[in-house]
Scaffold this active site. Structure first.
Site, PDB file in Angstrom:
ATOM      1  N   ASP A 101       4.173 -16.046  18.573  1.00 31.61           N
ATOM      2  CA  ASP A 101       3.537 -16.438  17.315  1.00 31.61           C
ATOM      3  C   ASP A 101       3.225 -17.924  17.371  1.00 31.61           C
ATOM      4  O   ASP A 101       3.614 -18.632  18.304  1.00 31.61           O
ATOM      5  CB  ASP A 101       4.425 -16.109  16.099  1.00 31.61           C
ATOM      6  CG  ASP A 101       5.839 -16.673  16.232  1.00 31.61           C
ATOM      7  OD1 ASP A 101       5.992 -17.788  16.758  1.00 31.61           O
ATOM      8  OD2 ASP A 101       6.787 -15.991  15.811  1.00 31.61           O
ATOM      9  N   LYS A 121      -0.572 -13.518  15.069  1.00 33.05           N
ATOM     10  CA  LYS A 121      -0.213 -12.285  14.372  1.00 33.05           C
ATOM     11  C   LYS A 121      -0.150 -12.522  12.876  1.00 33.05           C
ATOM     12  O   LYS A 121      -0.034 -13.657  12.413  1.00 33.05           O
ATOM     13  CB  LYS A 121       1.144 -11.756  14.865  1.00 33.05           C
ATOM     14  CG  LYS A 121       2.346 -12.538  14.366  1.00 33.05           C
ATOM     15  CD  LYS A 121       3.641 -11.883  14.802  1.00 33.05           C
ATOM     16  CE  LYS A 121       4.848 -12.417  14.077  1.00 33.05           C
ATOM     17  NZ  LYS A 121       5.097 -13.827  14.230  1.00 33.05           N
ATOM     18  N   THR A 177      15.125  -7.713  14.675  1.00 31.44           N
ATOM     19  CA  THR A 177      14.835  -6.284  14.723  1.00 31.44           C
ATOM     20  C   THR A 177      13.933  -5.930  15.897  1.00 31.44           C
ATOM     21  O   THR A 177      13.644  -4.757  16.133  1.00 31.44           O
ATOM     22  CB  THR A 177      14.161  -5.817  13.421  1.00 31.44           C
ATOM     23  OG1 THR A 177      12.931  -6.545  13.244  1.00 31.44           O
ATOM     24  CG2 THR A 177      15.067  -6.058  12.219  1.00 31.44           C
TER      25      THR A 177
END
Length: 319
Positions: free
Chosen positions: A176, A199, A230
């Site tokens: 990112d 993104k 995650t």
């Protein structure tokens, strides 16, 4: 070996006792005698079973999940050391929890990273030793000295050892825009170009790949991030790179939080190998063949030695 001054003592809570032992072994000292448990109602119970009067005490305790238990263990242990007349108390926090709540993004948001910094200082810490804070400004939230160690050299050295330096087929990829600086420094170590994934994140822990800036077709890509929670960001990025023509995709991070569906996502992704530091204790049942961990014990041991002997820590990261 420590050669002068007051006694140095290394203590640990329940968050990552093996890392604390490895640090103590690297320093040539025994791990401090303590017991951290719970009363029947769930409150934290701390017993310090040796004297710490006048000692230089280092409490090794990452504040990962269960973050509230681990944070309270750290705070209560430091309070016990302060009341036992420890000479100096250093909170060694390889992974600093609550770091992602570092600013207000909407009305009535808390700044929990600052609150935790205040709690640590109030509990008795004279200084903090941590690694790769999620946001650099968190250093300014503390009213006590804080040393922020860098994990990137350990990760880059691993890939240098695999022969990825000065290799025209290698590209370092930032997952990112916020990780561009980290990826650029990493790429400098390998003498490799960088690519950037742009993104959009519609909501927390959910991301959507939008565009890739840079040449990755036919290349071996190394994704670099500070933490993997995650694993949605890193696996989406890896899959996008693979679909757009990357031959192999590696990933690395300092902090392997690996919560929720992370392990399944990594297992099913295009990532060939995930390299992470052991700032967080990942249990055996969550380790898979794709994951490799590198120990931060030597660098934390050297940093502790330098704190104890009043030597500069910045020298650790000079080329």
């Amino acid at each position: 070996m420590i050669t002068h001054g007051k006694n140095i003592k290394i203590f640990t809570g329940n968050s990552h006792p093996q890392l604390a032992k490895d640090i103590a072994d690297a320093l040539g000292v025994d791990l401090g005698k303590s017991k951290v448990g719970k009363f029947s109602d769930g409150e934290i119970s701390v017993d310090i079973n040796e004297t710490v009067r006048g000692a230089d005490v280092f409490v090794v305790q990452p504040t990962n999940a269960p973050v509230n238990d681990n944070l309270m263990e750290l705070l209560i242990m430091m309070d016990a050391f302060k009341r036992a007349s420890a000479g100096r108390i250093t909170a060694v926090i390889p992974y600093y929890g609550y770091a992602r709540q570092d600013r207000k993004t909407k009305a009535r948001d808390p700044i929990t990273a600052k609150l935790v910094a205040d709690l640590i200082a109030t509990a008795g810490a004279d200084r903090v030793l941590t690694m790769d804070l999620h946001a650099a400004q968190i250093q300014g939230y503390f009213n006590i000295p804080l040393d922020n160690l860098m994990g990137a050299p350990l990760l880059s050295n691993y890939f240098v050892g695999k022969g990825f330096k000065d290799n025209d087929d290698v590209v370092v990829v930032s997952p990112d825009l916020g990780s561009v600086t980290r990826a650029r420094k990493f790429a400098d170590k390998l003498n490799a170009p960088i690519a950037i994934i742009d993104k959009r994140r519609p909501r927390a822990n959910v991301c959507e790949i939008m565009n890739i800036i840079g040449e990755i077709k036919g290349k071996t890509c190394i994704l670099v991030d500070d933490m993997i929670d995650t694993a949605g960001t890193i696996t989406n990025a890896a899959n996008a790179l693979s679909e757009l023509g990357a031959t192999e995709v590696y990933a690395c991070c300092s902090h392997g939080v690996l919560s929720g569906p992370a392990i399944d996502r990594i297992r099913d992704s295009a990532i060939k190998e995930l390299v992470m530091l052991n700032t967080i204790n990942v249990t055996e049942d969550r380790m898979i063949d794709k994951i490799r961990t590198l120990s931060v014990a030597p660098i934390f041991a050297e940093a502790i030695k330098r704190v104890y002997e009043d030597l500069p820590i910045s020298k650790l990261f000079e080329d």
